[in-house]
Design a protein around this motif. Structure first.
Motif, mmCIF file in Angstrom:
data_model
loop_
_atom_site.group_PDB
_atom_site.id
_atom_site.type_symbol
_atom_site.label_atom_id
_atom_site.label_comp_id
_atom_site.label_asym_id
_atom_site.label_seq_id
_atom_site.Cartn_x
_atom_site.Cartn_y
_atom_site.Cartn_z
ATOM 1 N N THR A 120 15.452 -46.802 53.802
ATOM 2 C CA THR A 120 16.490 -45.945 53.208
ATOM 3 C C THR A 120 16.606 -46.207 51.712
ATOM 4 O O THR A 120 16.706 -45.275 50.902
ATOM 5 C CB THR A 120 17.843 -46.195 53.898
ATOM 6 N N PHE A 139 15.134 -43.675 48.615
ATOM 7 C CA PHE A 139 16.072 -43.221 47.583
ATOM 8 C C PHE A 139 15.556 -43.574 46.190
ATOM 9 O O PHE A 139 15.612 -42.754 45.261
ATOM 10 C CB PHE A 139 17.450 -43.841 47.817
ATOM 11 N N ASN A 184 17.083 -37.941 46.661
ATOM 12 C CA ASN A 184 17.532 -37.258 47.874
ATOM 13 C C ASN A 184 16.865 -35.895 47.998
ATOM 14 O O ASN A 184 16.644 -35.200 47.009
ATOM 15 C CB ASN A 184 19.059 -37.105 47.868
ATOM 16 N N ARG A 185 16.556 -35.516 49.247
ATOM 17 C CA ARG A 185 15.846 -34.261 49.487
ATOM 18 C C ARG A 185 16.732 -33.050 49.233
ATOM 19 O O ARG A 185 16.229 -31.977 48.891
ATOM 20 C CB ARG A 185 15.341 -34.221 50.937
ATOM 21 N N TYR A 186 18.020 -33.208 49.412
ATOM 22 C CA TYR A 186 18.926 -32.057 49.351
ATOM 23 C C TYR A 186 19.901 -32.185 48.185
ATOM 24 O O TYR A 186 20.357 -33.281 47.861
ATOM 25 C CB TYR A 186 19.721 -31.939 50.651
ATOM 26 N N SER A 229 25.090 -29.452 51.264
ATOM 27 C CA SER A 229 25.483 -30.272 52.410
ATOM 28 C C SER A 229 26.348 -29.473 53.381
ATOM 29 O O SER A 229 27.360 -28.889 52.977
ATOM 30 C CB SER A 229 26.266 -31.501 51.938
ATOM 31 N N ALA A 276 21.255 -40.489 53.384
ATOM 32 C CA ALA A 276 20.746 -40.302 52.033
ATOM 33 C C ALA A 276 21.285 -41.432 51.163
ATOM 34 O O ALA A 276 22.264 -42.093 51.515
ATOM 35 C CB ALA A 276 21.178 -38.944 51.485
ATOM 36 N N ASP A 315 25.600 -37.412 47.987
ATOM 37 C CA ASP A 315 24.987 -36.626 49.056
ATOM 38 C C ASP A 315 26.029 -35.849 49.864
ATOM 39 O O ASP A 315 25.750 -34.749 50.356
ATOM 40 C CB ASP A 315 24.181 -37.530 49.985
ATOM 41 N N LYS A 373 22.499 -47.738 54.937
ATOM 42 C CA LYS A 373 22.525 -47.326 53.534
ATOM 43 C C LYS A 373 22.961 -48.476 52.622
ATOM 44 O O LYS A 373 23.121 -48.315 51.424
ATOM 45 C CB LYS A 373 23.500 -46.144 53.404
ATOM 46 N N THR A 395 27.538 -37.856 57.800
ATOM 47 C CA THR A 395 26.077 -37.968 57.834
ATOM 48 C C THR A 395 25.526 -37.534 59.181
ATOM 49 O O THR A 395 24.508 -36.835 59.261
ATOM 50 C CB THR A 395 25.651 -39.419 57.523
ATOM 51 N N ASN A 448 10.544 -39.969 54.250
ATOM 52 C CA ASN A 448 11.067 -38.836 53.508
ATOM 53 C C ASN A 448 11.092 -37.573 54.365
ATOM 54 O O ASN A 448 11.728 -36.582 54.010
ATOM 55 C CB ASN A 448 10.224 -38.592 52.253
#
Length: 715
Positions: free
Chosen positions: A41, A45, A50-52, A57, A244, A249, A294, A332, A394
């Protein structure tokens, strides 16, 4: 039937690999298993971000945070008295288009139930109807299925106040907030269902995701399906959270700002920020904080979305806890379910296979290579594997990290120990026994080829190193045999260590003399440089011995060193039954003559022009003279190795420049000018003094006595 050495070693390598893998995949290493998820994690990062984007969200958080506790009218008021304002914000959020709202906070009692005396009655009687607005907001939201209150399963259970339960139609809109904690008290998984009186009840996160997507969850013995998404699960009834990194996030709003926004009646703000969102209301502060996977990728928390009424609040970027508020765990889980990207873990057998593969590779490296080389290669492979695992994570695919790497390290250490105790025992005995007679690299070559050494040699370009103690006979007369042996052994040991540290091979000792060769038996393209470095370090080491060694006490030992490069025959010389690895050629004789030439010039290290050409500008060379040595008609330019170029002082540069100028005038027959160049340094520099005498003699005898080449007829 006897087992051969190779078969024995192969079986040992396999056994070590399997045992190492089994250890770290066993329940005893369960805490390390969770560490893989934590590390990945963080690595993901740091490596990919972060992918988004936060704005995409599905879940958002309304935080009852420190700012809310300090804002009017809440400052100093217990949370139990906030219900009316919470109802106001709940209504505004739902009117803004939120799909559903979940409460990660349980109001177990109501102020209306208080039995604290107040006047002629109780506080509850005097505040009757206090929660009316809150209950109406809950009832309105429950009628459309857009609110879920939290409860906590346990003994006893923690439930909302009776009026709240009635307002949301009892169990129809009540869901558990329980979390799942690993054995090391870290939250890495989240319940999908919990058992209530033999019946599986969806968790808060699963319920919110189901209502938002409009897909009822299918709960079966082998897992949970939400629409077309079968939620991966390594622990029955749970999902592995895919956190994330950072703090942005999950979009977060301060409750104080939303309450002010609702009073202002800014419906556009609520529509802009909450339309289509799944909203969780919970506390974000010093309470209800949990360690999660995290924990290495947390950042400073705060309300980070655009504000409605209150001014922007500065968030300190330099402080971040390793824990996060519990509401973010539920948020999450909701995001993972809606996005269908919960982490997919490998099964235990698959993890064992990966760990066994890494351990086997490490054990093979340790068996075939030196420990340092094996460790370096394993470290490189571990970095590559970690990079691969990070890249796969990822995409929510979780490769085991801690187990294979730990198994690899253990297998490497165990196999190295096995080699030392068992496999290399015979090899070490042979090396130790013959190291006094053969070159170490010749022994290694013999062991690698599994052949005995044979007579014969080869012609190679090498540099020959010849050293001697100055005035050894005089020193021997002053000492007893025991003292002389102690001094000689310490001197030869020290010089040998220096030579071998520069990849030289000591061919032989002749009394106090050392004959060494660079460039054989192992190829060394920089053999001249290695010999020059060894010569300077031998000079420095002897200076240390003169100061510190008890064997040298009362005696100042000096040495002379000759270095020459050229073609030589190297190999095993001797009889059919006994031979030595040695070097033979005219290059050896020249090196010996150069060593002796030091006595005429008052120098320590003299090298031939062939060595100087190969060694290069790293060293400060002084061309001393052109000579003819005994036994050779061919003239030879000789150079003093004065030191390393980078270490020369200004006076030394001036000395070498003056000497070079004098030598040039001497060879040109310009004797008066040569005398002027040599004279300033003659008092302190022996080569300059010698040339000053030669120039004076030539001036006195006339040009008929002038010869630019000096003949050395003594060894």
């Amino acid at each position: 039937m006897a087992i051969g050495r190779r078969t024995r070693d192969a079986l040992a390598v396999i056994a070590i690999a399997l045992a190492s893998a089994a250890l770290f995949v066993s329940p005893a290493f369960e805490r390390g298993r969770g560490l893989s998820l934590d590390a990945l994690t963080w690595l993901r990062f740091e490596g990919f971000g972060n992918r988004y984007e936060a704005a995409t969200s599905p879940a958002v958080v309304i935080a009852i945070d420190e700012e809310s506790y300090q804002a009017a009218p809440f400052k100093g008021a217990p949370l139990l008295t906030w219900t009316g304002e919470i109802g106001r914000v709940l209504t505004a959020v739902l009117d803004g288009g939120a799909k559903t709202v979940g409460f990660d906070i349980v109001f177990q009692t109501s102020i209306e139930q208080s039995e604290i005396p107040l006047g002629d009655g109780t506080l509850g009687e005097r505040t009757r109807g206090f929660d009316r607005d809150f209950l109406r907001a809950l009832a309105s939201a429950a009628a459309s299925g857009k609110v879920v209150l939290g409860e906590i399963f346990g003994k006893p259970p923690i439930l909302p106040a009776p009026g709240q339960r009635i307002a949301v139609r009892q169990q129809q809109n009540l869901r558990p907030l329980n979390t799942y904690t690993d054995s090391d008290d870290v939250v890495r998984r989240h319940p999908l269902t919990l058992n209530a009186e033999g019946k599986a009840v969806p968790s808060m996160a699963l319920e919110l995701a189901a209502r938002a997507t409009g897909k009822a969850p299918v709960i079966a013995a082998d897992g949970v399906t939400l629409g077309d998404y079968t939620v991966p699960s390594s622990v029955p009834g749970t999902m592995t959270l895919n956190f994330a990194g950072g703090a942005d996030d999950i979009p977060t709003y301060s409750f104080a700002d939303l309450r002010a926004c609702a009073l202002k009646g800014d419906k556009d703000y609520f529509r802009r920020e909450f339309e289509g969102k799944i909203v969780l209301i919970g506390t974000v502060g010093i309470e209800d904080r949990r360690l999660t996977s995290k924990r290495f990728a947390t950042r400073a928390e705060g309300a980070r979305r655009p504000r409605c009424v209150l001014g922007e609040r500065r968030v300190t970027e330099t402080f971040a806890r390793s824990t996060i508020a519990g509401v973010y765990i539920h948020a999450t889980a909701v995001n993972n379910l809606v996005r269908q990207d919960a982490a997919t873990e490998m099964s235990r057998p698959a993890t064992f296979a990966v760990a066994a593969g890494m351990a086997l590779l490490a054990a093979l490296l340790a068996r075939l290579l030196r420990p340092t080389s094996a460790a370096a290669i394993l470290a490189g492979l571990a970095l590559l594997y970690t990079a691969l695992a990070t890249a796969l994570f990822n995409h929510a695919q979780l490769l085991p990290l801690a187990e294979p790497l730990a198994a690899g390290v253990l297998a490497l250490a165990s196999t190295t120990g096995y080699r030392f105790m068992v496999s290399d025992k015979d090899r070490r005995l042979l090396q130790k026994s013959f190291a006094y007679y053969l070159a170490p690299r010749e022994i290694d070559r013999m062991l690698a080829s599994r052949r005995l050494p044979q007579l014969g040699g080869e012609t190679r370009e090498v540099t020959v190193f010849f050293s001697d103690i100055e005035g050894f006979s005089r020193i021997a007369e002053q000492m007893s045999p025991e003292q002389l042996m102690a001094l000689t052994n310490e001197y030869l040991s020290a010089m040998t260590d220096v030579i071998e540290s520069h990849d030289g091979y000591v061919d032989k000792y002749i009394g106090d003399s050392v004959v060494a060769v660079f460039g054989a038996p192992l190829d060394d393209p920089d053999h001249a440089k290695s010999a020059a470095r060894a010569a300077l370090d031998c000079k420095a080491r002897l200076a240390e011995l003169n100061l510190s060694s008890t064997a040298f006490q009362g005696i100042k030992v000096a040495q002379r060193i000759g270095i020459n490069s050229g073609a030589a025959l190297v190999g095993n010389f001797g009889s059919q039954r006994r031979f030595n690895y040695s070097v033979m050629s005219d290059a050896v004789n020249v090196a010996s003559r150069l060593e002796g030439a030091n006595k005429f010039y008052g120098t320590t290290i003299i090298a031939s022009d062939s060595t100087v050409a190969l060694a290069g500008d790293e060293f400060a060379w002084r061309e001393l003279d052109t000579i003819r040595v005994k036994g050779r008609e061919q003239q030879l330019k000789i150079y003093e190795l004065h030191g390393r170029t980078a270490e020369l002082s200004a006076p030394e540069h001036a000395l070498l420049a003056g000497y070079a100028a004098g030598l040039a005038h001497w060879r040109a027959g310009e004797l008066p000018r040569a005398a002027d160049c040599f004279a300033p340094a003659a008092a302190s520099d022996t080569p300059s003094a010698l040339f000053a005498e030669r120039v004076a003699a030539a001036l006195k005898g006339g040009t008929t006595d002038w010869d630019p080449i000096r003949s050395l007829q003594e060894k």
